[in-house]
Design a protein around this motif. Sequence first.
Motif, PDB file in Angstrom:
ATOM      1  N   LEU A   1      -0.688   3.465  11.792  1.00  0.00           N
ATOM      2  CA  LEU A   1       0.130   4.078  10.745  1.00  0.00           C
ATOM      3  C   LEU A   1       0.182   5.589  10.943  1.00  0.00           C
ATOM      4  N   ASN A   2       1.398   6.111  11.062  1.00  0.00           N
ATOM      5  CA  ASN A   2       1.566   7.558  11.177  1.00  0.00           C
ATOM      6  C   ASN A   2       1.367   8.190   9.808  1.00  0.00           C
ATOM      7  N   VAL A   3       0.343   9.013   9.686  1.00  0.00           N
ATOM      8  CA  VAL A   3      -0.014   9.563   8.375  1.00  0.00           C
ATOM      9  C   VAL A   3       0.263  11.068   8.300  1.00  0.00           C
ATOM     10  N   ASN A   4      -0.521  11.865   9.043  1.00  0.00           N
ATOM     11  CA  ASN A   4      -0.408  13.319   8.933  1.00  0.00           C
ATOM     12  C   ASN A   4       0.162  13.995  10.178  1.00  0.00           C
TER      13      ASN A   4
ATOM     14  N   GLN B   1      -5.117  -4.363  -0.066  1.00  0.00           N
ATOM     15  CA  GLN B   1      -3.883  -5.150  -0.118  1.00  0.00           C
ATOM     16  C   GLN B   1      -3.936  -6.339   0.842  1.00  0.00           C
ATOM     17  N   LEU B   2      -4.593  -6.180   1.990  1.00  0.00           N
ATOM     18  CA  LEU B   2      -4.792  -7.320   2.892  1.00  0.00           C
ATOM     19  C   LEU B   2      -5.574  -8.422   2.186  1.00  0.00           C
ATOM     20  N   GLN B   3      -6.641  -8.054   1.521  1.00  0.00           N
ATOM     21  CA  GLN B   3      -7.437  -9.044   0.796  1.00  0.00           C
ATOM     22  C   GLN B   3      -6.608  -9.714  -0.294  1.00  0.00           C
ATOM     23  N   PHE B   4      -5.797  -8.923  -0.980  1.00  0.00           N
ATOM     24  CA  PHE B   4      -4.959  -9.476  -2.056  1.00  0.00           C
ATOM     25  C   PHE B   4      -3.954 -10.485  -1.503  1.00  0.00           C
ATOM     26  N   TYR B   5      -3.259 -10.128  -0.414  1.00  0.00           N
ATOM     27  CA  TYR B   5      -2.187 -11.010   0.069  1.00  0.00           C
ATOM     28  C   TYR B   5      -2.726 -12.236   0.805  1.00  0.00           C
ATOM     29  N   PHE B   6      -3.905 -12.158   1.415  1.00  0.00           N
ATOM     30  CA  PHE B   6      -4.495 -13.377   1.959  1.00  0.00           C
ATOM     31  C   PHE B   6      -4.846 -14.331   0.816  1.00  0.00           C
ATOM     32  N   GLU B   7      -5.344 -13.796  -0.289  1.00  0.00           N
ATOM     33  CA  GLU B   7      -5.645 -14.647  -1.445  1.00  0.00           C
ATOM     34  C   GLU B   7      -4.358 -15.168  -2.080  1.00  0.00           C
TER      35      GLU B   7
ATOM     36  N   ASP C   1      -5.381  11.653   2.623  1.00  0.00           N
ATOM     37  CA  ASP C   1      -6.749  11.364   3.034  1.00  0.00           C
ATOM     38  C   ASP C   1      -6.753  10.029   3.784  1.00  0.00           C
ATOM     39  N   LEU C   2      -7.164  10.056   5.041  1.00  0.00           N
ATOM     40  CA  LEU C   2      -7.095   8.857   5.873  1.00  0.00           C
ATOM     41  C   LEU C   2      -7.959   7.720   5.329  1.00  0.00           C
ATOM     42  N   ASP C   3      -9.151   8.058   4.841  1.00  0.00           N
ATOM     43  CA  ASP C   3     -10.039   7.022   4.314  1.00  0.00           C
ATOM     44  C   ASP C   3      -9.427   6.341   3.085  1.00  0.00           C
ATOM     45  N   GLU C   4      -8.787   7.115   2.229  1.00  0.00           N
ATOM     46  CA  GLU C   4      -8.168   6.530   1.038  1.00  0.00           C
ATOM     47  C   GLU C   4      -7.036   5.577   1.415  1.00  0.00           C
ATOM     48  N   VAL C   5      -6.231   5.970   2.386  1.00  0.00           N
ATOM     49  CA  VAL C   5      -5.129   5.110   2.821  1.00  0.00           C
ATOM     50  C   VAL C   5      -5.678   3.841   3.471  1.00  0.00           C
ATOM     51  N   LEU C   6      -6.713   3.994   4.299  1.00  0.00           N
ATOM     52  CA  LEU C   6      -7.342   2.841   4.945  1.00  0.00           C
ATOM     53  C   LEU C   6      -7.843   1.847   3.917  1.00  0.00           C
ATOM     54  N   HIS C   7      -8.588   2.301   2.926  1.00  0.00           N
ATOM     55  CA  HIS C   7      -9.147   1.396   1.920  1.00  0.00           C
ATOM     56  C   HIS C   7      -8.047   0.727   1.107  1.00  0.00           C
ATOM     57  N   LEU C   8      -6.972   1.444   0.844  1.00  0.00           N
ATOM     58  CA  LEU C   8      -5.862   0.864   0.091  1.00  0.00           C
ATOM     59  C   LEU C   8      -5.211  -0.272   0.870  1.00  0.00           C
ATOM     60  N   ILE C   9      -5.012  -0.087   2.174  1.00  0.00           N
ATOM     61  CA  ILE C   9      -4.417  -1.149   2.993  1.00  0.00           C
ATOM     62  C   ILE C   9      -5.332  -2.363   3.056  1.00  0.00           C
TER      63      ILE C   9
ATOM     64  N   ALA D   1       0.835  -1.207   0.000  1.00  0.00           N
ATOM     65  CA  ALA D   1       0.000   0.000   0.000  1.00  0.00           C
ATOM     66  C   ALA D   1       0.867   1.253   0.000  1.00  0.00           C
ATOM     67  N   LEU D   2       1.913   1.255   0.812  1.00  0.00           N
ATOM     68  CA  LEU D   2       2.785   2.426   0.896  1.00  0.00           C
ATOM     69  C   LEU D   2       3.580   2.618  -0.395  1.00  0.00           C
ATOM     70  N   ASN D   3       3.963   1.524  -1.027  1.00  0.00           N
ATOM     71  CA  ASN D   3       4.624   1.632  -2.325  1.00  0.00           C
ATOM     72  C   ASN D   3       3.704   2.283  -3.353  1.00  0.00           C
ATOM     73  N   LYS D   4       2.419   1.935  -3.311  1.00  0.00           N
ATOM     74  CA  LYS D   4       1.447   2.535  -4.232  1.00  0.00           C
ATOM     75  C   LYS D   4       1.257   4.023  -3.960  1.00  0.00           C
TER      76      LYS D   4
END
Length: 242
Positions: free
Chosen positions: A132-135, A168-174, A157-165, A85-88
């Motif tokens: 996660l330290n954001v702002n 990625q959680l869903q992706f890596y569990f799969e 935007d905190l919501d955008e970062v949250l959804h991105l993580i 997520a952070l790389n993205k």
Amino acid sequence: MRIIKLNATDSTNLFLRSLSLDTTLTDFTVVVAKHQTNGRGQMGTVWNTQDAKNLTFSVFKRFDGFNLNQQFAISMIVSLSVVSALNKLNIPKVRIKWPNDILSANSKICGILIENIIKQTDVAGSIIGIGLNVNQTDFKDLPQASSLQNITGKHFDLDEVLHLIIEQLQFYFEFFNQSGFDNLKALYQSQLFRKDKPSTFSNEEGLFTGIIKGVTKEGLLKVQIEDLIIKYFDLKAVKLLY
């Protein structure tokens, strides 16, 4: 996916655990709080964060027959998800400091606390806490801490970062389900902070120099010391110094 937003709670992990006792949670139920009064880190440490500037949230992951012997896979999945997520988001030099602190260069920007729900020989579920330290820009008395804003100069935007993580959680569990433990471990080891570099460690005997070579299936750190000897350490036995 269900997201529960709170103004304040003692700990999102504790809130989610309590909720799981009273109701049947759907997979990837998320609790996110603007303020935690008792945020927790690894080995009983305290996670301090400024209100509404960072992400403090927990995710409930349900399992069906997840072998207890492979529970370190959960830590690897979560670590890789945050790194991806952070790389993205174009955060530079993101690495995993064993076992699951997330760094940008030498600065800690994220902590992870995973509490597994065990039934006999299986993991029935996990409560995955992420801070996660954001702002936040001021980290008084925490010289090794930083944030996405400090590193990039951008407000996130905190919501955008949250959804991105969470994506990625869903992706890596799969990914783990499809590709297996060994491929997951290879990815995790490729992202380890100071892997294959001479580093300084401390343990109960004092300071020593070694080279991180990877991790075991159980999550022990493999360190090559003098005379090419490999030693194995758990989290309580050794500390990697910056």
